[in-house]
Design an enzyme around this catalytic site. Structure first.
Site, PDB file in Angstrom:
ATOM      1  N   ASP A 259       2.540  22.831 -38.459  1.00  0.00           N
ATOM      2  CA  ASP A 259       3.835  23.922 -38.872  1.00  0.00           C
ATOM      3  C   ASP A 259       3.934  24.536 -38.230  1.00  0.00           C
ATOM      4  O   ASP A 259       1.848  25.470 -38.673  1.00  0.00           O
ATOM      5  CB  ASP A 259       3.411  23.866 -40.558  1.00  0.00           C
ATOM      6  CG  ASP A 259       4.110  25.026 -41.342  1.00  0.00           C
ATOM      7  OD1 ASP A 259       5.351  24.884 -41.110  1.00  0.00           O
ATOM      8  OD2 ASP A 259       3.522  26.295 -42.024  1.00  0.00           O
ATOM      9  N   GLU A 295       6.048  23.237 -34.310  1.00  0.00           N
ATOM     10  CA  GLU A 295       6.682  24.460 -34.429  1.00  0.00           C
ATOM     11  C   GLU A 295       5.713  25.484 -34.219  1.00  0.00           C
ATOM     12  O   GLU A 295       4.979  25.820 -35.034  1.00  0.00           O
ATOM     13  CB  GLU A 295       7.068  24.405 -36.459  1.00  0.00           C
ATOM     14  CG  GLU A 295       8.020  25.612 -36.578  1.00  0.00           C
ATOM     15  CD  GLU A 295       7.768  25.940 -37.974  1.00  0.00           C
ATOM     16  OE1 GLU A 295       8.608  26.271 -38.695  1.00  0.00           O
ATOM     17  OE2 GLU A 295       6.915  25.652 -38.515  1.00  0.00           O
ATOM     18  N   HIS A 391      14.643  21.587 -43.152  1.00  0.00           N
ATOM     19  CA  HIS A 391      14.668  21.877 -44.378  1.00  0.00           C
ATOM     20  C   HIS A 391      14.178  23.706 -45.025  1.00  0.00           C
ATOM     21  O   HIS A 391      14.948  24.302 -45.427  1.00  0.00           O
ATOM     22  CB  HIS A 391      12.709  21.666 -45.243  1.00  0.00           C
ATOM     23  CG  HIS A 391      11.740  22.640 -44.213  1.00  0.00           C
ATOM     24  ND1 HIS A 391      11.301  21.639 -43.584  1.00  0.00           N
ATOM     25  CD2 HIS A 391      10.820  23.379 -44.790  1.00  0.00           C
ATOM     26  CE1 HIS A 391       9.980  22.839 -42.731  1.00  0.00           C
ATOM     27  NE2 HIS A 391      10.388  23.395 -43.650  1.00  0.00           N
ATOM     28  N   GLY A 395      16.872  25.234 -46.914  1.00  0.00           N
ATOM     29  CA  GLY A 395      16.057  25.884 -47.584  1.00  0.00           C
ATOM     30  C   GLY A 395      15.899  27.273 -47.972  1.00  0.00           C
ATOM     31  O   GLY A 395      15.985  27.987 -48.856  1.00  0.00           O
TER      32      GLY A 395
END
Length: 600
Positions: A259, A295, A391, A395
């Site tokens: 992440d 990412e 997500h 989100g």
């Protein structure tokens, strides 16, 4: 591991790195007995104890006669992150996947899911019941959002504070191992999202006894950065390197998604990302397929290089946010926030991403106010994971809307076909394949003080958008801490059997079947070869040379009203939105239509 509780023949060895503590006591509970044992201080801030403590025993550490904390390397914390940890025997699970060595990256079709929202039960065990469905869909890898233990009963996972412990709300460690076993039995890879750039804001006790875990010279949105380059950083780096090994070896995951690595601050050499990927490739990556995905908002192509045999040197691939952002502008017209960087020529950016990798390869990002990215045209399409939903992108909308609620169906189908039938590995977000009606909202379960701050911050964040300027509109933004917000985010599994959801599911299956039968075997050893051009701001052409020398041609018309006649390239039509529109030496691209040809 040098960290945590390790079951040995002579007993269980407990180790804690607590350089700011004067003394540490081990509190141990097994059966009906309770004991407290002084741990031996060792060099470098370590404390150690060896004692008989079988699997299932509970333990915690008392720091300087005061605060009692769980093990930061706990393998299990059954009663949430503020309570004692539990001893786990890593040899206790009877694995059934001995013949499994993974799958090549070129076969990857990823499916991102949140364990808690994927099924009504929200558990590892319940997810096993959906694996056959995913295999029939055409998925080859599931990617779990972070499962590291977090405070409360619900969380996206990015607020984890015990990175070695699967959260107890999803089940026991063996339940996760059974899920991975079951996936491998169906030839499905399993990847895990891990967070090495921060700890969550509740339940992290490291500041009390190991402040060296953080470097205050490097601020981040979450406070002081994880210490990757200051005093004591060797132990900190080892903690996370061992965590990566732990998931790949003890749980037999097939890969990790790192992440927001752009938030990992390291001014030393080698950079933490170079060290951790090198160690993993020299370790579990020697004997089986291991896939490491970044990412990285900085679009650093230097981490994505290949050797002469097309093997990744560091990261296997990067989530390509530029694909999402540019395609989103093409089909929705939205230009708020970071979408503004693509608003002037969105289809050009989309084509560049499909052909060359990044949309931004060193150009100035007006949204960020600085240059962004590095040239990526020299990289294989395998270095980029392309997607239209994730997500983050669902989100982080105020109301969690999916594209099916935002976009006309023909335009969405055209964009989906472009992503699923181009060479880069595609990623789906759970429920996307049947256009789920449920939103995916931001949810958490913090204590009262933090819960209020999170709710106020969420509503304040969206107050800069015209749609949410007024108090009434902001009040309509769901409270992240409400159990109802979490419940509304769960998939409804009767939908795939009902129209129009069943029609979307059939469409995804068709595209993925074409990918598997016509393209997958041709992607191995694919060199950089993409080229593209855009006509009339609505028609896109992309061409690739595949690994076996075949040529792949994609033509797409994103005009909602105008058809265009274009020259028909040579080759077999493997997909056409409107097959009747293709004839003779020309093909008629109807509004929001795609034609894909394969030659050679």
């Amino acid at each position: 591991m040098p960290f945590g509780a390790e079951v040995l023949a002579s007993g269980t060895r407990f180790r804690l790195w607590a350089p700011a503590a004067r003394e540490v006591e081990l509190q141990l509970a097994q059966s009906e007995s309770r004991s407290q044992l002084a741990m031996t201080a060792q060099d470098g801030g370590w404390f150690e104890a060896l004692v008989r403590a079988p699997a299932g025993a509970r333990y915690a550490f008392c720091i300087d006669g005061g605060i009692v904390v769980p093990d930061p390397a706990s393998r299990s914390n059954p009663d949430d992150v503020h309570e004692p940890s539990m001893v786990v025997d890593p040899e206790g699970h009877d694995w059934q996947d001995e013949g499994w060595s993974g799958r090549p990256w070129e076969e990857a079709v990823l499916y991102e899911l949140h364990v808690g929202a994927f099924t009504p039960e929200g558990t590892f065990a319940a997810a096993i019941g959906r694996l056959d469905y995913l295999a029939r869909l055409g998925v080859t890898a599931i990617e779990l959002m972070p499962v590291a233990a977090f405070p409360g009963k619900r969380n996206w996972g990015y607020d984890g504070v015990l990175p070695f412990a699967p959260d107890a709300s999803y089940g026991a460690p063996d339940d996760l191992k059974r899920l991975i076993d079951a996936a491998h039995a169906r030839s499905l890879m399993v990847l895990l999202d891990v967070v090495y750039n921060h700890f969550g804001p509740e339940g992290n006790y490291l500041h009390a006894y190991a402040p060296q875990f953080f470097n205050r010279e490097h601020p981040t949105p979450w406070g002081a950065a994880i210490n990757m380059d200051g005093e004591g950083s060797r132990t900190v780096r080892d903690f996370f390197i061992h965590n990566a090994h732990f998931w790949l070896e003890e749980y037999r995951f097939d890969g990790l998604r790192f992440d927001a690595v752009d938030r990992i601050v390291d001014e030393g050499s080698p950079h933490f990302l170079v060290e951790i990927t090198s160690r993993l490739r020299e370790g579990p990556g020697r004997d089986r397929h291991i896939h490491l995905v970044f990412e990285n908002d900085r679009n650093q192509a230097s981490y994505l290089g290949r050797d002469a045999k097309h093997r990744p040197l560091h990261a296997t691939a990067q989530w390509n946010d530029d694909v999402h952002h540019s395609a989103h502008v093409v089909i929705t017209g939205e230009a708020d926030g970071y979408y503004a960087d693509y608003a002037d020529r969105p289809l050009w950016y989309f084509g560049r991403c499909l052909a060359e990798g990044f949309g931004y390869q060193g150009e100035i990002s007006a949204y960020r106010g600085e240059a962004r990215g590095e040239p990526s045209v020299h990289l294989s399409p395998a270095a980029f994971v392309n997607f239209l939903q994730s997500h983050d992108q669902v989100g982080n909308r105020a109301l969690g809307e999916r594209l099916g609620q935002l976009v006309e169906a023909r335009a969405l189908r055209a964009a989906i076909a472009c992503v699923l039938l181009s060479p880069s590995p595609p990623l789906l977000f759970m429920g996307e394949e049947f256009s789920a009606s449920t939103p995916f909202l931001f949810f958490c379960d913090f204590g009262p003080d933090l819960a209020g701050a999170v709710m106020r911050g969420r509503r304040r964040e969206f107050g800069r958008f015209e749609r949410f300027r007024g108090p009434a509109a902001q009040a309509a933004i769901p409270d992240p801490n409400s159990p109802d917000t979490f419940q509304r985010s769960k998939l409804v599994w009767r939908e795939p059997e009902l129209a129009p959801h069943s029609d979307w599911l059939a469409f995804y299956r068709e595209c993925l079947q074409i990918r598997a039968s016509k393209l997958a075997r041709r992607l191995f050893g694919m060199a950089p070869s993409g080229s593209f051009n855009v006509e009339r701001e609505t028609v896109l052409y992309v061409h690739w040379t595949l690994g076996d020398g075949a040529h792949l041609h994609l033509s797409a018309n994103f005009s909602p009203v105008e058809a265009h006649r274009v020259e028909q390239p040579a080759g077999e039509i493997i997909y056409a939105t409107d097959p009747t529109g293709v004839a003779g030496s020309e093909q008629l691209l109807l509004p929001c239509s795609v034609v894909v040809r394969l030659a050679g």
